[in-house]
Design a protein around this motif. Structure first.
Motif, PDB file in Angstrom:
ATOM      1  N   ALA A 291       0.829  -1.205   0.000  1.00 53.82           N
ATOM      2  CA  ALA A 291       0.000   0.000   0.000  1.00 53.82           C
ATOM      3  C   ALA A 291       0.863   1.255   0.000  1.00 53.82           C
ATOM      4  CB  ALA A 291      -0.937  -0.012   1.211  1.00 53.82           C
ATOM      5  N   VAL A 292       1.990   1.206   0.682  1.00 52.83           N
ATOM      6  CA  VAL A 292       2.919   2.343   0.677  1.00 52.83           C
ATOM      7  C   VAL A 292       3.377   2.647  -0.739  1.00 52.83           C
ATOM      8  CG1 VAL A 292       5.290   2.987   1.266  1.00 52.83           C
ATOM      9  CG2 VAL A 292       3.749   2.202   3.046  1.00 52.83           C
ATOM     10  N   MET A 293       3.803   1.627  -1.472  1.00 55.87           N
ATOM     11  CA  MET A 293       4.306   1.851  -2.820  1.00 55.87           C
ATOM     12  C   MET A 293       3.197   2.313  -3.760  1.00 55.87           C
ATOM     13  SD  MET A 293       7.188  -1.131  -3.412  1.00 55.87           S
ATOM     14  CE  MET A 293       7.916  -0.235  -4.781  1.00 55.87           C
ATOM     15  N   VAL A 294       2.032   1.690  -3.684  1.00 60.38           N
ATOM     16  CA  VAL A 294       0.921   2.052  -4.567  1.00 60.38           C
ATOM     17  C   VAL A 294       0.516   3.507  -4.356  1.00 60.38           C
ATOM     18  CG1 VAL A 294      -1.507   1.624  -5.120  1.00 60.38           C
ATOM     19  CG2 VAL A 294       0.062  -0.302  -4.829  1.00 60.38           C
ATOM     20  N   THR A 295       0.340   3.910  -3.111  1.00 63.88           N
ATOM     21  CA  THR A 295      -0.084   5.283  -2.845  1.00 63.88           C
ATOM     22  C   THR A 295       1.031   6.291  -3.139  1.00 63.88           C
ATOM     23  OG1 THR A 295       0.406   4.901  -0.488  1.00 63.88           O
ATOM     24  CG2 THR A 295      -1.892   4.722  -1.188  1.00 63.88           C
ATOM     25  N   PHE A 296       2.272   5.885  -2.988  1.00 66.00           N
ATOM     26  CA  PHE A 296       3.372   6.779  -3.378  1.00 66.00           C
ATOM     27  C   PHE A 296       3.307   7.038  -4.882  1.00 66.00           C
ATOM     28  CE2 PHE A 296       7.534   7.949  -4.866  1.00 66.00           C
ATOM     29  CZ  PHE A 296       7.976   8.861  -3.919  1.00 66.00           C
ATOM     30  N   PHE A 297       3.146   5.963  -5.684  1.00 65.72           N
ATOM     31  CA  PHE A 297       3.096   6.121  -7.132  1.00 65.72           C
ATOM     32  C   PHE A 297       1.946   7.034  -7.565  1.00 65.72           C
ATOM     33  CE2 PHE A 297       4.804   1.508  -7.425  1.00 65.72           C
ATOM     34  CZ  PHE A 297       6.091   1.952  -7.181  1.00 65.72           C
ATOM     35  N   LEU A 298       0.775   6.816  -6.968  1.00 60.07           N
ATOM     36  CA  LEU A 298      -0.431   7.487  -7.438  1.00 60.07           C
ATOM     37  C   LEU A 298      -0.590   8.894  -6.892  1.00 60.07           C
ATOM     38  CD1 LEU A 298      -2.931   4.517  -7.051  1.00 60.07           C
ATOM     39  CD2 LEU A 298      -1.800   5.271  -9.135  1.00 60.07           C
ATOM     40  N   LEU A 299      -0.106   9.149  -5.681  1.00 64.03           N
ATOM     41  CA  LEU A 299      -0.398  10.406  -5.008  1.00 64.03           C
ATOM     42  C   LEU A 299       0.841  11.181  -4.591  1.00 64.03           C
ATOM     43  CD1 LEU A 299      -3.277   9.001  -2.814  1.00 64.03           C
ATOM     44  CD2 LEU A 299      -3.534  10.512  -4.775  1.00 64.03           C
ATOM     45  N   ALA A 300       1.733  10.536  -3.855  1.00 68.22           N
ATOM     46  CA  ALA A 300       2.892  11.267  -3.343  1.00 68.22           C
ATOM     47  C   ALA A 300       3.845  11.674  -4.458  1.00 68.22           C
ATOM     48  CB  ALA A 300       3.630  10.419  -2.307  1.00 68.22           C
ATOM     49  N   ARG A 301       4.091  10.795  -5.391  1.00 67.08           N
ATOM     50  CA  ARG A 301       5.025  11.107  -6.474  1.00 67.08           C
ATOM     51  C   ARG A 301       4.553  12.280  -7.329  1.00 67.08           C
ATOM     52  NH1 ARG A 301       5.938   9.805 -11.827  1.00 67.08           N
ATOM     53  NH2 ARG A 301       8.149   9.487 -12.412  1.00 67.08           N
ATOM     54  N   PRO A 302       3.295  12.275  -7.816  1.00 68.05           N
ATOM     55  CA  PRO A 302       2.849  13.454  -8.580  1.00 68.05           C
ATOM     56  C   PRO A 302       2.898  14.741  -7.768  1.00 68.05           C
ATOM     57  CG  PRO A 302       1.368  11.606  -8.948  1.00 68.05           C
ATOM     58  CD  PRO A 302       2.291  11.206  -7.839  1.00 68.05           C
ATOM     59  N   LEU A 303       2.532  14.668  -6.484  1.00 68.55           N
ATOM     60  CA  LEU A 303       2.585  15.857  -5.641  1.00 68.55           C
ATOM     61  C   LEU A 303       4.015  16.362  -5.515  1.00 68.55           C
ATOM     62  CD1 LEU A 303       1.385  17.910  -3.638  1.00 68.55           C
ATOM     63  CD2 LEU A 303       1.697  16.211  -1.842  1.00 68.55           C
ATOM     64  N   LEU A 304       4.945  15.451  -5.287  1.00 68.75           N
ATOM     65  CA  LEU A 304       6.340  15.835  -5.132  1.00 68.75           C
ATOM     66  C   LEU A 304       6.871  16.483  -6.406  1.00 68.75           C
ATOM     67  CD1 LEU A 304       8.957  13.891  -3.184  1.00 68.75           C
ATOM     68  CD2 LEU A 304       9.587  14.679  -5.454  1.00 68.75           C
ATOM     69  N   LEU A 305       6.518  15.943  -7.558  1.00 68.63           N
ATOM     70  CA  LEU A 305       6.982  16.523  -8.821  1.00 68.63           C
ATOM     71  C   LEU A 305       6.374  17.902  -9.058  1.00 68.63           C
ATOM     72  CD1 LEU A 305       6.978  13.343 -11.085  1.00 68.63           C
ATOM     73  CD2 LEU A 305       8.969  14.654 -10.350  1.00 68.63           C
ATOM     74  N   GLY A 358       0.700  -6.740   2.441  1.00 69.20           N
ATOM     75  CA  GLY A 358       1.999  -6.860   3.089  1.00 69.20           C
ATOM     76  C   GLY A 358       2.972  -7.729   2.332  1.00 69.20           C
ATOM     77  N   ILE A 359       2.588  -8.207   1.147  1.00 69.04           N
ATOM     78  CA  ILE A 359       3.426  -9.135   0.385  1.00 69.04           C
ATOM     79  C   ILE A 359       4.332  -8.345  -0.545  1.00 69.04           C
ATOM     80  CG2 ILE A 359       3.436 -11.116  -1.174  1.00 69.04           C
ATOM     81  CD1 ILE A 359       0.665 -11.836  -0.102  1.00 69.04           C
ATOM     82  N   LEU A 360       5.462  -7.924  -0.042  1.00 74.43           N
ATOM     83  CA  LEU A 360       6.375  -7.081  -0.806  1.00 74.43           C
ATOM     84  C   LEU A 360       7.020  -7.836  -1.964  1.00 74.43           C
ATOM     85  CD1 LEU A 360       7.347  -4.184  -0.837  1.00 74.43           C
ATOM     86  CD2 LEU A 360       9.168  -4.804   0.756  1.00 74.43           C
ATOM     87  N   THR A 361       7.112  -9.156  -1.849  1.00 74.58           N
ATOM     88  CA  THR A 361       7.660  -9.939  -2.963  1.00 74.58           C
ATOM     89  C   THR A 361       6.819  -9.772  -4.224  1.00 74.58           C
ATOM     90  OG1 THR A 361       6.468 -11.879  -2.119  1.00 74.58           O
ATOM     91  CG2 THR A 361       8.811 -11.693  -1.565  1.00 74.58           C
ATOM     92  N   SER A 362       5.533  -9.464  -4.067  1.00 78.64           N
ATOM     93  CA  SER A 362       4.669  -9.280  -5.237  1.00 78.64           C
ATOM     94  C   SER A 362       5.116  -8.084  -6.071  1.00 78.64           C
ATOM     95  CB  SER A 362       3.214  -9.083  -4.793  1.00 78.64           C
ATOM     96  OG  SER A 362       3.060  -7.877  -4.050  1.00 78.64           O
ATOM     97  N   MET A 363       5.712  -7.080  -5.421  1.00 80.68           N
ATOM     98  CA  MET A 363       6.179  -5.906  -6.151  1.00 80.68           C
ATOM     99  C   MET A 363       7.491  -6.202  -6.870  1.00 80.68           C
ATOM    100  SD  MET A 363       3.739  -3.815  -5.510  1.00 80.68           S
ATOM    101  CE  MET A 363       4.186  -2.089  -5.790  1.00 80.68           C
ATOM    102  N   VAL A 364       8.222  -7.169  -6.375  1.00 83.88           N
ATOM    103  CA  VAL A 364       9.471  -7.575  -7.017  1.00 83.88           C
ATOM    104  C   VAL A 364       9.187  -8.444  -8.236  1.00 83.88           C
ATOM    105  CG1 VAL A 364      11.613  -8.881  -6.707  1.00 83.88           C
ATOM    106  CG2 VAL A 364      10.758  -7.425  -4.857  1.00 83.88           C
ATOM    107  N   GLU A 365       8.187  -9.308  -8.122  1.00 86.08           N
ATOM    108  CA  GLU A 365       7.919 -10.294  -9.164  1.00 86.08           C
ATOM    109  C   GLU A 365       6.865  -9.838 -10.171  1.00 86.08           C
ATOM    110  OE1 GLU A 365       7.208 -14.088  -7.326  1.00 86.08           O
ATOM    111  OE2 GLU A 365       8.857 -13.795  -5.912  1.00 86.08           O
ATOM    112  N   SER A 366       6.380  -8.619 -10.046  1.00 86.18           N
ATOM    113  CA  SER A 366       5.406  -8.077 -10.997  1.00 86.18           C
ATOM    114  C   SER A 366       6.059  -6.994 -11.847  1.00 86.18           C
ATOM    115  CB  SER A 366       4.197  -7.482 -10.254  1.00 86.18           C
ATOM    116  OG  SER A 366       3.523  -8.468  -9.506  1.00 86.18           O
ATOM    117  N   ASP A 367       5.393  -6.666 -12.962  1.00 81.94           N
ATOM    118  CA  ASP A 367       5.877  -5.601 -13.842  1.00 81.94           C
ATOM    119  C   ASP A 367       5.160  -4.286 -13.609  1.00 81.94           C
ATOM    120  OD1 ASP A 367       7.678  -7.271 -15.325  1.00 81.94           O
ATOM    121  OD2 ASP A 367       5.952  -8.107 -16.374  1.00 81.94           O
TER     122      ASP A 367
END
Length: 395
Positions: A291-305, A358-367
């Motif tokens: 959830a941290v990574m997903v929300t960073f991509f969708l919300l925090a990253r655009p805000l930061l840019l 909480g399955i961080l391996t899913s972010m490693v093994e997905s595109d």
């Protein structure tokens, strides 16, 4: 749209060496002061001729009267009724206007035989073919990648004006968290979120203050957030944003400033918030690693840019076909971890087997992430779906 109206981008600019500008945001428009390439030049190895010297509809035999290579131009005008041996990148010899590929020619006894059928101007690059002097090359607000750096170098530039790096204060929250390398007691876990976020922020060129792990104590949290807001452009936390009795971040921010929103209709990542501590933007991400990574991509990253002065914060999504069944309730957008497989002329998104946040391996093994839109309740194989590749959001 809500946040764009509430934030003020950093406007402080500095001039940095071209080699140090990658990942930065351009602070002023870049207008070409010269043509690129600066002169007409040769696109292939071969022979340069005057088109008017060629025999219409038949072969032409011409003496080879000189040679021109990249960095070694022919100094004199090419004689009429002759050919000049040329190499890729060489200045087009004066007096010539067409180049024959060496593979199409026959050479013997100092003469070259040129076949019929060549077009006037073939295999020549005109001065300014890439960039004309006086044209706008890059607009202010462009995030500089390798190709923009190369473009600036092609104009002979050694420095660029860029916005200063954003100062980001980064915290994790939770009494259960331990630093990697420390001993784990019963019920404790290592802090993965802060290391993930630090890597993502580094990829965006931020100046990061890693302020460690905040204990679950209201007064400690309020004091730390208030102090961080004094010297940073953005305060970013993970954890402590849900509705439990031990989730203190939301209350601390509301005491120090205000929340513009809290809890979104998305999965994973519902307990996410954005607001301000005084005048400083605040982003509170969930505690679960995915959830941290997903929300960073969708919300925090655009805000930061946007804060950093970028004019196109993205990210871009691409249409692919689903390779899985999926059911969900309406009125919520869900992001499914998936990998891409090639199928004929298109791409199929195949769902990762497990859904846990909480399955961080899913972010490693997905595109990337397949976005199941708010109004969709059932997805079937073959149906179109928007896909956010990690390459769009992870440098």
């Amino acid at each position: 749209a809500l946040l764009k109206g509430k934030i003020a981008p950093v406007t402080d600019a500095e001039r940095v060496a071209l080699k140090d500008a990658v990942g930065r945001i351009l602070a002023e428009k870049l207008v070409a002061t010269r043509d690129v390439p600066p002169s007409d030049n040769v696109a292939v190895d071969g022979y340069a001729v005057r088109f008017a010297d060629l025999v219409p509809g038949g072969e032409t035999v011409l003496p080879v009267a000189g040679r021109a290579a990249a960095g070694h131009p022919l100094r004199d005008t090419a004689p009429a009724q002759s050919a000049i041996r040329v190499f890729t990148g060489a200045l087009l010899p004066q007096g010539t206007d067409t180049v024959l590929m060496q593979e199409d020619c026959k050479v013997a006894n100092g003469q070259v035989t040129i076949p019929a059928g060549i077009k006037a101007g073939a295999n020549c690059r005109e001065a300014g073919e890439d960039i004309k002097a006086g044209t706008l090359v890059l607009a202010a607000g462009r995030r500089l990648r390798a190709q923009e750096i190369g473009l600036a170098a092609s104009l002979g530039l050694t420095t660029l004006s860029v916005y200063r790096k954003l100062r980001v204060a980064l915290f994790s929250t939770g009494d259960e968290l331990r630093e990697p390398g420390d001993a784990l007691s019963l019920g404790s876990i290592y802090d993965a979120n802060r290391y993930t976020l630090r890597a993502l922020l580094h990829g965006l060129g931020a100046d990061i203050s890693d302020l460690g792990i905040l204990a679950d104590k209201p007064e400690t949290m309020r004091a730390a957030l208030a102090e961080a807001a004094k010297t940073h452009d953005l305060v970013l936390t993970s954890g402590g944003m849900s509705t439990g009795e031990e989730d203190y971040v939301k209350a601390a921010v509301e005491t120090l400033g205000k929340l513009h929103f809290w809890r979104l209709a998305i999965k994973p990542g519902r307990p996410v918030a954005m607001g301000q501590i005084g005048r400083v933007p605040f982003v509170g991400l969930p505690g679960n690693p995915v959830a941290v990574m997903v929300t960073f991509f969708l919300l925090a990253r655009p805000l930061l840019l946007l804060l950093a002065g970028a004019n196109d914060p993205g990210p871009k999504l691409y249409r692919v076909r689903a390779g899985f069944d999926y059911k969900k309730r309406p009125n919520r957008t869900e992001y499914v971890r998936a990998r891409l497989v090639r199928d004929g002329d298109g791409w199929i998104a195949e769902k990762f087997a497990r859904d846990g946040a909480g399955i961080l391996t899913s972010m490693v093994e997905s595109d990337g992430l397949a976005e199941i839109a708010e109004g969709v309740t059932k997805l079937e194989p073959g149906m179109p779906v928007d896909f956010l590749p990690f390459s769009e959001v992870i440098p």
